[in-house]
Design a protein around this motif. Sequence first.
Motif, short mmCIF file in Angstrom:
data_model
loop_
_atom_site.label_atom_id
_atom_site.label_comp_id
_atom_site.label_asym_id
_atom_site.label_seq_id
_atom_site.Cartn_x
_atom_site.Cartn_y
_atom_site.Cartn_z
N UNK A 12 -4.50 3.31 3.03
CA UNK A 12 -5.07 1.98 2.96
C UNK A 12 -4.83 1.26 1.64
N UNK A 13 -4.07 1.88 0.75
CA UNK A 13 -3.83 1.24 -0.56
C UNK A 13 -2.72 0.21 -0.51
N UNK A 14 -1.96 0.15 0.59
CA UNK A 14 -0.92 -0.86 0.73
C UNK A 14 0.49 -0.33 0.56
N UNK A 15 0.66 0.97 0.58
CA UNK A 15 1.99 1.56 0.35
C UNK A 15 3.02 1.06 1.36
N UNK A 16 2.69 1.08 2.62
CA UNK A 16 3.64 0.68 3.65
C UNK A 16 3.89 -0.83 3.61
N UNK A 17 2.83 -1.61 3.58
CA UNK A 17 2.97 -3.07 3.56
C UNK A 17 3.78 -3.52 2.35
N UNK A 18 3.40 -3.05 1.18
CA UNK A 18 4.10 -3.46 -0.04
C UNK A 18 5.49 -2.83 -0.13
N UNK A 19 5.62 -1.60 0.37
CA UNK A 19 6.91 -0.93 0.35
C UNK A 19 7.96 -1.71 1.13
N UNK A 20 7.57 -2.22 2.29
CA UNK A 20 8.50 -3.04 3.10
C UNK A 20 8.91 -4.29 2.34
N UNK A 21 7.94 -4.91 1.65
CA UNK A 21 8.23 -6.13 0.89
C UNK A 21 9.17 -5.84 -0.28
N UNK A 22 8.90 -4.74 -0.99
CA UNK A 22 9.75 -4.36 -2.13
C UNK A 22 11.17 -4.07 -1.64
N UNK A 23 11.28 -3.32 -0.57
CA UNK A 23 12.60 -2.97 -0.03
C UNK A 23 13.36 -4.23 0.38
N UNK A 148 0.04 11.51 -12.30
CA UNK A 148 1.36 11.94 -12.78
C UNK A 148 2.45 10.91 -12.51
N UNK A 149 2.10 9.85 -11.79
CA UNK A 149 3.09 8.80 -11.49
C UNK A 149 3.54 8.15 -12.78
N UNK A 150 4.79 7.71 -12.80
CA UNK A 150 5.34 7.05 -13.99
C UNK A 150 4.63 5.72 -14.26
N UNK A 151 4.27 5.01 -13.20
CA UNK A 151 3.61 3.71 -13.36
C UNK A 151 2.36 3.65 -12.51
N UNK A 152 1.35 2.96 -13.04
CA UNK A 152 0.08 2.78 -12.34
C UNK A 152 -0.20 1.28 -12.26
N UNK A 153 -0.55 0.84 -11.06
CA UNK A 153 -0.97 -0.55 -10.88
C UNK A 153 -2.37 -0.51 -10.29
N UNK A 154 -3.31 -1.09 -11.00
CA UNK A 154 -4.71 -1.04 -10.56
C UNK A 154 -5.17 -2.41 -10.13
N UNK A 155 -5.88 -2.45 -9.02
CA UNK A 155 -6.45 -3.72 -8.58
C UNK A 155 -6.82 -3.73 -7.12
N UNK A 156 -7.61 -4.72 -6.77
CA UNK A 156 -8.06 -4.89 -5.39
C UNK A 156 -6.99 -5.50 -4.52
N UNK A 157 -6.15 -6.31 -5.11
CA UNK A 157 -5.14 -7.04 -4.34
C UNK A 157 -3.79 -6.95 -5.05
N UNK A 158 -3.18 -5.79 -5.02
CA UNK A 158 -1.88 -5.58 -5.63
C UNK A 158 -0.84 -6.36 -4.83
N UNK A 159 0.08 -7.01 -5.56
CA UNK A 159 1.07 -7.86 -4.90
C UNK A 159 2.48 -7.34 -5.10
N UNK A 160 3.38 -7.90 -4.35
CA UNK A 160 4.80 -7.61 -4.51
C UNK A 160 5.22 -7.88 -5.95
N UNK A 161 4.79 -8.99 -6.50
CA UNK A 161 5.16 -9.35 -7.87
C UNK A 161 4.65 -8.32 -8.88
N UNK A 162 3.46 -7.76 -8.65
CA UNK A 162 2.94 -6.71 -9.54
C UNK A 162 3.90 -5.53 -9.58
N UNK A 163 4.38 -5.14 -8.43
CA UNK A 163 5.29 -3.98 -8.35
C UNK A 163 6.63 -4.33 -8.97
#
Length: 170
Positions: A12-23, A148-163
């Motif tokens: 529910x953190x948005x991995x799939x939704x945001x992953x598709x956008x990043x790709x 252990x992840x190289x990058x951490x993005x914290x927030x309620x509404x992480x966006x494509x631009x954040x990534x």
Amino acid sequence: MQTKIYLIGLPGSGKTTLGKQVAMKLQADFIDLDSAIEQNEGKSIAAIFKERGEEAFRQQESDLLHRYATSASPFVMATGGGAPCFFSNMDVMNASGVTVFLNVPATEIARRLATALHTRPLFSGMDSYSIKDHVEFLRSQRLPFYKKAKYHIKGKAITLEDILTVLRAT
């Protein structure tokens, strides 16, 4: 894009939704690790758990992750929420690409999951309080691996631009 990008975090953190956008933005292949396992097995993850148990599922998840990690092709991958926590999966991801932890608060994840219980068998039959408790439990168990992840993005509404901002820093 010449690298592998792994999005990790709780269900529910948005991995799939945001992953598709990043790709799409990077013109890269998108891989949902859970979907790849289901396609490979010809059955749902819930059925794999029921028939062979979590240990067999985690072994298959790790094997498939290792196969992708050693491939020559770049991609954006949404891992399963537990994938970073088993075997040497986190080390494999860090060694083969860029890992990004989507650190969404438990209350927000619980809100998202409560509206999508039909697609989340792990949380089916739970009320909103139980979902939040279970998310907090998972977070406490998985956070040492996620950190252990190289990058951490914290927030309620992480966006494509954040990534994308984090990826530009690599």
